[in-house]
Design a protein around this motif. Structure first.
Motif, short mmCIF file in Angstrom:
data_model
loop_
_atom_site.label_atom_id
_atom_site.label_comp_id
_atom_site.label_asym_id
_atom_site.label_seq_id
_atom_site.Cartn_x
_atom_site.Cartn_y
_atom_site.Cartn_z
N SER A 76 0.83 -1.21 0.00
CA SER A 76 0.00 0.00 0.00
C SER A 76 0.86 1.25 0.00
O SER A 76 0.60 2.20 -0.75
CB SER A 76 -0.92 0.01 1.23
OG SER A 76 -1.91 -0.98 1.11
N ALA A 77 1.89 1.29 0.86
CA ALA A 77 2.76 2.46 0.92
C ALA A 77 3.44 2.70 -0.42
O ALA A 77 3.60 3.85 -0.85
CB ALA A 77 3.81 2.27 2.01
N LEU A 78 3.81 1.64 -1.11
CA LEU A 78 4.48 1.78 -2.40
C LEU A 78 3.51 2.26 -3.47
O LEU A 78 3.82 3.18 -4.23
CB LEU A 78 5.09 0.43 -2.81
CG LEU A 78 5.90 0.41 -4.09
CD1 LEU A 78 7.09 1.37 -4.00
CD2 LEU A 78 6.41 -1.01 -4.38
N ALA A 79 2.32 1.67 -3.52
CA ALA A 79 1.36 2.04 -4.56
C ALA A 79 0.91 3.49 -4.45
O ALA A 79 0.65 4.15 -5.47
CB ALA A 79 0.16 1.11 -4.49
N TYR A 80 0.81 4.00 -3.21
CA TYR A 80 0.30 5.35 -3.01
C TYR A 80 1.40 6.38 -2.79
O TYR A 80 1.10 7.55 -2.53
CB TYR A 80 -0.68 5.36 -1.83
CG TYR A 80 -1.95 4.59 -2.12
CD1 TYR A 80 -2.84 5.01 -3.11
CD2 TYR A 80 -2.25 3.42 -1.43
CE1 TYR A 80 -3.99 4.31 -3.40
CE2 TYR A 80 -3.40 2.70 -1.71
CZ TYR A 80 -4.27 3.15 -2.69
OH TYR A 80 -5.41 2.44 -2.98
N ASP A 81 2.66 5.98 -2.91
CA ASP A 81 3.75 6.94 -2.82
C ASP A 81 3.67 7.90 -4.02
O ASP A 81 3.50 7.47 -5.16
CB ASP A 81 5.09 6.20 -2.83
CG ASP A 81 6.26 7.15 -2.74
OD1 ASP A 81 6.62 7.54 -1.63
OD2 ASP A 81 6.81 7.49 -3.81
N GLU A 82 3.80 9.18 -3.77
CA GLU A 82 3.61 10.17 -4.83
C GLU A 82 4.62 10.02 -5.96
O GLU A 82 4.28 10.15 -7.14
CB GLU A 82 3.67 11.58 -4.24
CG GLU A 82 2.49 11.93 -3.34
CD GLU A 82 2.54 13.36 -2.84
OE1 GLU A 82 3.51 14.09 -3.21
OE2 GLU A 82 1.63 13.78 -2.10
N THR A 83 5.86 9.75 -5.61
CA THR A 83 6.89 9.59 -6.63
C THR A 83 6.64 8.35 -7.48
O THR A 83 6.77 8.38 -8.71
CB THR A 83 8.28 9.50 -5.99
OG1 THR A 83 8.53 10.69 -5.23
CG2 THR A 83 9.36 9.35 -7.05
N VAL A 84 6.27 7.26 -6.83
CA VAL A 84 5.98 6.03 -7.57
C VAL A 84 4.79 6.23 -8.49
O VAL A 84 4.82 5.86 -9.66
CB VAL A 84 5.71 4.86 -6.58
CG1 VAL A 84 5.21 3.62 -7.33
CG2 VAL A 84 6.99 4.53 -5.82
N ALA A 85 3.72 6.84 -7.97
CA ALA A 85 2.53 7.06 -8.78
C ALA A 85 2.81 7.95 -9.99
O ALA A 85 2.24 7.75 -11.07
CB ALA A 85 1.43 7.68 -7.92
N ALA A 86 3.71 8.92 -9.83
CA ALA A 86 4.00 9.85 -10.92
C ALA A 86 5.00 9.28 -11.92
O ALA A 86 4.83 9.43 -13.14
CB ALA A 86 4.53 11.16 -10.35
#
Length: 334
Positions: A76-86
């Motif tokens: 969850s933390a990875l999927a919703y991380d702003e940098t990862v999402a962008a």
């Protein structure tokens, strides 16, 4: 469930020492797969070494412009991380296509890499299974094999790797950082997991006692043109029958670069760099995508229950290419 002892570590070196001191010990973090294996009497460790206190929960930029993800970062933390999402939306989409929100809240990146392959017989301790007990046979060959492998299988095992996250990591050319008592090293994602061959009980190329500490992503995340397409038996909380992670680099309508990995079809996420290279400089259209699908699925073999996967995989690949080509940064897949 067999009896086991429990230990807890607060540092990587301490965890490694505890594992060595306790013989057949295994590391446990989220435990979303390991606890199932314990309950089904498939895994029988003498000791569980709890690593949740290790300092492996950060997401940091690398000097080369990529991203380093600690092994204990939750899905969850990875999927919703702003940098990862962008920058790596393909990764975020793959994670959110897997499991349930509750499981994603505790499942870790390192644990995803270590998920055991899926097979009805492997999880049934009352049946023969070369993966559980080498040399006992593989009932899936002529038994229930609807979910099983069509690529990279052997006459010892036709189980499939279950992780959505790992399919995206394969497509992104990630690297896996591991640490053992003899030092640290990094493995390309392609060499981390193994095909079954004559040793189906060995899923990865980790050395004895090594611990995954991080996964490193390269600079290129295919944010502008990407897709994760997953076909499953029900709309949520189900493993993939077939999935495809695609990242495209386009020069107008011409393919400048491509990454594609399949899930649900082999003992590990399936990629073919040669097939990817064959697309460079070609126009991106339905015929090109279909030709690529044929190359990627070359040698696929279906059995009594899963032959449908070959045609399904080809259609999933073409669909993923179509979504990746049409979308722009910030658009949702249709």
């Amino acid at each position: 469930m067999n009896r086991f002892s429990y230990a807890r570590a607060s540092a990587v070196r301490e965890a490694l020492e505890q594992r060595r001191a306790n013989g057949s010990a295994v590391f446990i973090a989220g435990g979303t797969n390991l606890v199932d294996l314990l309950r089904e009497d498939v895994a029988r460790p003498a000791t569980l070494v709890d690593i949740n206190r290790l300092p492996l929960k950060s997401i940091e930029a690398t000097p080369g412009g990529g991203l380093k993800i600690g092994a204990l970062v939750t899905n969850s933390a990875l999927a919703y991380d702003e940098t990862v999402a962008a920058r790596y939306p393909l990764l975020a989409e793959a994670i959110l296509a897997g499991a349930s929100a509750q499981i994603r809240n505790v499942a870790t990146v390192g644990g995803n890499l270590l998920q055991r392959t899926r097979c009805y017989y492997f999880y049934d301790a009352g049946t023969a299974c070369n993966k559980r007990e080498p040399g006992t046979g593989c009932p899936a060959m002529d038994g229930l094999n609807r979910i099983h492998a069509i690529l990279g299988a052997s006459d010892q095992c036709i189980a499939v790797h279950p992780s959505d996250l790992c399919v995206a990591l394969a497509a992104l050319d990630a690297r896996v950082h591991v640490t053992g008592l003899k030092g640290t090293r990094a493995l390309s994602f392609a060499e981390f997991h193994r095909l079954p061959g004559d040793t189906p009980h060995i899923d990865t190329n980790l050395a004895e006692g090594e611990l995954i500490t991080a996964v490193e992503l390269p600079k290129e995340g295919y944010a502008a043109h990407h897709a994760y397409v997953k076909v499953r038996d029900r709309a949520s909380y189900a493993f993939a029958l077939v999935s495809a992670a695609v990242g495209l680099e386009l020069d107008g309508d011409t393919v400048a670069g491509v990454r594609c990995a399949l899930g649900g079809v082999a003992h590990k996420p399936w990629r073919d760099p040669g097939a990817e290279d064959s697309l460079r400089g070609k126009p991106l259209n339905a015929a090109t995508a279909q030709d690529f699908a044929g190359r990627l699925l070359h040698g696929a073999r279906g059995r009594s229950g899963n032959a449908f996967k070959i045609e399904l995989a080809a259609r999933v690949i073409v669909r993923a290419f179509d979504i990746a080509a049409q979308r722009s940064r910030g658009e949702a897949a249709s």
